[in-house]
Scaffold this motif. Structure first.
Motif, PDB file in Angstrom:
ATOM      1  N   LYS A   3      -1.833   5.430 -12.506  1.00  0.00           N
ATOM      2  CA  LYS A   3      -1.088   4.051 -11.841  1.00  0.00           C
ATOM      3  C   LYS A   3      -1.639   2.608 -12.359  1.00  0.00           C
ATOM      4  O   LYS A   3      -1.356   1.466 -12.172  1.00  0.00           O
ATOM      5  CB  LYS A   3      -0.146   4.083 -10.808  1.00  0.00           C
ATOM      6  N   PHE A   4      -3.277   2.662 -11.787  1.00  0.00           N
ATOM      7  CA  PHE A   4      -3.883   1.135 -12.538  1.00  0.00           C
ATOM      8  C   PHE A   4      -4.493   0.938 -13.408  1.00  0.00           C
ATOM      9  O   PHE A   4      -4.583  -0.126 -13.626  1.00  0.00           O
ATOM     10  CB  PHE A   4      -5.232   1.480 -11.621  1.00  0.00           C
ATOM     11  N   LEU A   5      -3.785   1.516 -14.371  1.00  0.00           N
ATOM     12  CA  LEU A   5      -3.831   1.506 -15.691  1.00  0.00           C
ATOM     13  C   LEU A   5      -2.872   0.082 -16.652  1.00  0.00           C
ATOM     14  O   LEU A   5      -2.334  -0.763 -16.838  1.00  0.00           O
ATOM     15  CB  LEU A   5      -3.320   2.281 -16.878  1.00  0.00           C
ATOM     16  N   TYR A   6      -1.927  -0.046 -14.982  1.00  0.00           N
ATOM     17  CA  TYR A   6      -0.413  -1.415 -14.637  1.00  0.00           C
ATOM     18  C   TYR A   6      -0.683  -2.526 -14.265  1.00  0.00           C
ATOM     19  O   TYR A   6      -0.087  -2.360 -13.199  1.00  0.00           O
ATOM     20  CB  TYR A   6       0.774  -0.005 -14.837  1.00  0.00           C
ATOM     21  N   ASP A   7      -1.318  -2.930 -14.978  1.00  0.00           N
ATOM     22  CA  ASP A   7      -1.664  -4.671 -14.250  1.00  0.00           C
ATOM     23  C   ASP A   7      -0.943  -5.376 -15.208  1.00  0.00           C
ATOM     24  O   ASP A   7       0.103  -5.064 -16.203  1.00  0.00           O
ATOM     25  CB  ASP A   7      -2.815  -5.446 -13.816  1.00  0.00           C
ATOM     26  N   LYS A   8      -0.853  -6.839 -14.843  1.00  0.00           N
ATOM     27  CA  LYS A   8       0.641  -7.396 -15.486  1.00  0.00           C
ATOM     28  C   LYS A   8      -0.419  -7.575 -17.100  1.00  0.00           C
ATOM     29  O   LYS A   8       0.040  -7.314 -17.899  1.00  0.00           O
ATOM     30  CB  LYS A   8       0.097  -8.899 -15.480  1.00  0.00           C
ATOM     31  N   TYR A   9      -1.373  -7.555 -17.337  1.00  0.00           N
ATOM     32  CA  TYR A   9      -2.026  -7.188 -18.814  1.00  0.00           C
ATOM     33  C   TYR A   9      -2.473  -5.213 -19.148  1.00  0.00           C
ATOM     34  O   TYR A   9      -1.553  -5.251 -20.921  1.00  0.00           O
ATOM     35  CB  TYR A   9      -3.486  -8.172 -19.051  1.00  0.00           C
ATOM     36  N   GLY A  10      -2.595  -4.734 -18.706  1.00  0.00           N
ATOM     37  CA  GLY A  10      -1.830  -3.176 -18.750  1.00  0.00           C
ATOM     38  C   GLY A  10      -0.122  -2.633 -18.905  1.00  0.00           C
ATOM     39  O   GLY A  10      -0.189  -1.982 -20.811  1.00  0.00           O
ATOM     40  N   SER A  11       0.544  -3.815 -18.817  1.00  0.00           N
ATOM     41  CA  SER A  11       2.111  -3.413 -19.575  1.00  0.00           C
ATOM     42  C   SER A  11       1.727  -3.961 -20.366  1.00  0.00           C
ATOM     43  O   SER A  11       2.524  -3.851 -21.133  1.00  0.00           O
ATOM     44  CB  SER A  11       2.574  -3.887 -17.561  1.00  0.00           C
ATOM     45  N   VAL A  12       1.468  -5.038 -20.794  1.00  0.00           N
ATOM     46  CA  VAL A  12       1.713  -6.052 -21.555  1.00  0.00           C
ATOM     47  C   VAL A  12       1.172  -4.951 -23.413  1.00  0.00           C
ATOM     48  O   VAL A  12       1.174  -4.591 -24.352  1.00  0.00           O
ATOM     49  CB  VAL A  12       1.072  -7.125 -22.300  1.00  0.00           C
ATOM     50  N   LEU A  13      -0.062  -4.631 -22.878  1.00  0.00           N
ATOM     51  CA  LEU A  13      -1.173  -3.556 -23.830  1.00  0.00           C
ATOM     52  C   LEU A  13       0.270  -2.166 -23.669  1.00  0.00           C
ATOM     53  O   LEU A  13      -0.379  -1.772 -25.084  1.00  0.00           O
ATOM     54  CB  LEU A  13      -2.281  -3.070 -23.378  1.00  0.00           C
ATOM     55  N   PHE A  14       0.460  -1.914 -22.903  1.00  0.00           N
ATOM     56  CA  PHE A  14       1.266  -0.469 -23.325  1.00  0.00           C
ATOM     57  C   PHE A  14       2.919  -0.662 -24.249  1.00  0.00           C
ATOM     58  O   PHE A  14       2.572   0.366 -24.861  1.00  0.00           O
ATOM     59  CB  PHE A  14       1.762  -0.185 -21.517  1.00  0.00           C
ATOM     60  N   GLU A  15       3.017  -1.647 -24.161  1.00  0.00           N
ATOM     61  CA  GLU A  15       4.220  -2.961 -24.636  1.00  0.00           C
ATOM     62  C   GLU A  15       3.571  -2.504 -25.989  1.00  0.00           C
ATOM     63  O   GLU A  15       4.342  -2.105 -27.423  1.00  0.00           O
ATOM     64  CB  GLU A  15       4.591  -3.822 -24.195  1.00  0.00           C
TER      65      GLU A  15
END
Ligand code: AVI
Length: 323
Positions: free
Chosen positions: A38-50
């Protein structure tokens, strides 16, 4: 509560979970170092996941979308009209839009750990679908979740939408507990529409988590940037490398960050020693054969109504209900 449109509200439950970083420190000081995905998903992490979801090598997202497109009428028949759809880990909303377009949904409840990402997507959806009430909940749904009482009104049909094979990021036992928690949250006749990645040739899995452009590597390393910011840690990103492989015995892709030298990282008043080539295990992505997942669902309190898959059986989508 935050409200920017008349048909939208955001409930932030994450502030109440402010001990969530204690878990990070605990797992980093264990004999086998790990960090919760879950720590993968800060704002930039969510952008990278997209960005990952658009990669040629990362087949799950486009395959799941194609399954949904091909069977949309049938899927919608399982979701009755005037219902509430609750989505865990909502992300960029491409899939949910296919359901919202149908005009059958009264209320949409996205739940996500990334507040800014959730706010942006909820606002956009409330503008695009003015007839739908959008209630975004900022929460870590891997911990105990308290949904507002009015949402749990048993007279209203509810469908939980859990796409993208995020269930694969749970340990087997946790997946069972999580599905059981959803079944307990729902009432008789409610359902769960869930996407699950299927076991396949290791080469395809390897490529999906080791893309040529290095986006998955950035996504993995961003976890350290997130901890540097939130915990005042001093991870040097140049001294860690992304490493992902398929562990066939355990049926999961493992993601790690490898320390490229012996080094000491400080987090607050803690010093953590890394040996050369020691790894931090950052994510598991379990793959399930269709029958394995069906068994897991039924042992968690669900009744299987329908499974859809693509011609190559790369990915599966299941509609499960509660008796
Ligand atoms: C969100 N989750 C299902 C993704 C997966 O495939 O396990 C996260 C991801 N990790 C690396 N690439 C994508």
């Amino acid at each position: 509560m935050i409200k920017t449109q008349s048909n939208m509200r955001i409930i932030d439950q994450l502030q109440e979970q402010n001990n969530r970083f204690d878990e990070a420190i605990e797992s980093l000081t264990a004999t086998k170092k790990s960090l919760q995905p879950k720590f993968l998903y800060d704002k930039y992490g969510s952008v990278l996941f997209e960005q990952i979801t658009q990669l040629e090598e990362y087949y799950p997202t486009r395959t799941e979308l194609s399954i949904m497109e091909g069977s949309l009428d049938e899927i919608l028949r399982h979701i009755s009209s005037r219902s509430t759809v609750i989505e865990f880990g909502s992300g960029a909303s491409r899939k949910i839009r296919m359901l919202l377009e149908s005009g059958m949904i009264d209320e949409y409840v996205p739940i996500d750990i990334s507040k800014s990402f959730l706010m942006e997507s909820s606002e956009q959806l409330s503008v695009d679908y003015p007839a739908i009430q959008v209630t975004g909940i900022v929460a870590d749904y891997t911990n105990e979740l308290n949904l507002p009482k009015e949402l749990m009104d048993a007279t209203k049909k509810k469908t939980v939408f859990f796409p993208g094979s995020t269930i694969g990021n749970f340990e087997k036992k946790e997946a069972h507990n999580f599905l059981s928690m959803i079944a307990a949250l729902l009432s008789s006749g409610d359902g769960l529409l869930i996407g699950v990645d299927v076991k396949k040739a290791p080469r395809i899995l390897h490529n999906a988590y080791n893309d040529k452009e290095g986006i998955t590597a950035k996504f993995n390393l961003n976890l350290l940037t997130h901890l540097n910011r939130e915990l005042g840690a001093d991870f040097n990103l140049n001294q860690f490398e992304h490493y992902a492989f398929y562990n066939a015995e355990l049926g999961r892709v493992e993601m790690h960050l490898v320390s490229m030298e012996e080094q000491v990282v400080t987090i607050g008043n803690k010093s953590i020693l890394f040996n050369n080539h020691e790894t931090i295990h950052t994510e598991n992505s379990y793959k399930y054969s269709i029958s394995e997942f069906q068994q897991l669902a039924s042992s968690s309190g669900f009744v299987l109504e329908k499974t859809w898959t693509d011609p190559k059986e790369l990915f599966s989508l299941h509609y499960l209900s509660v008796l």
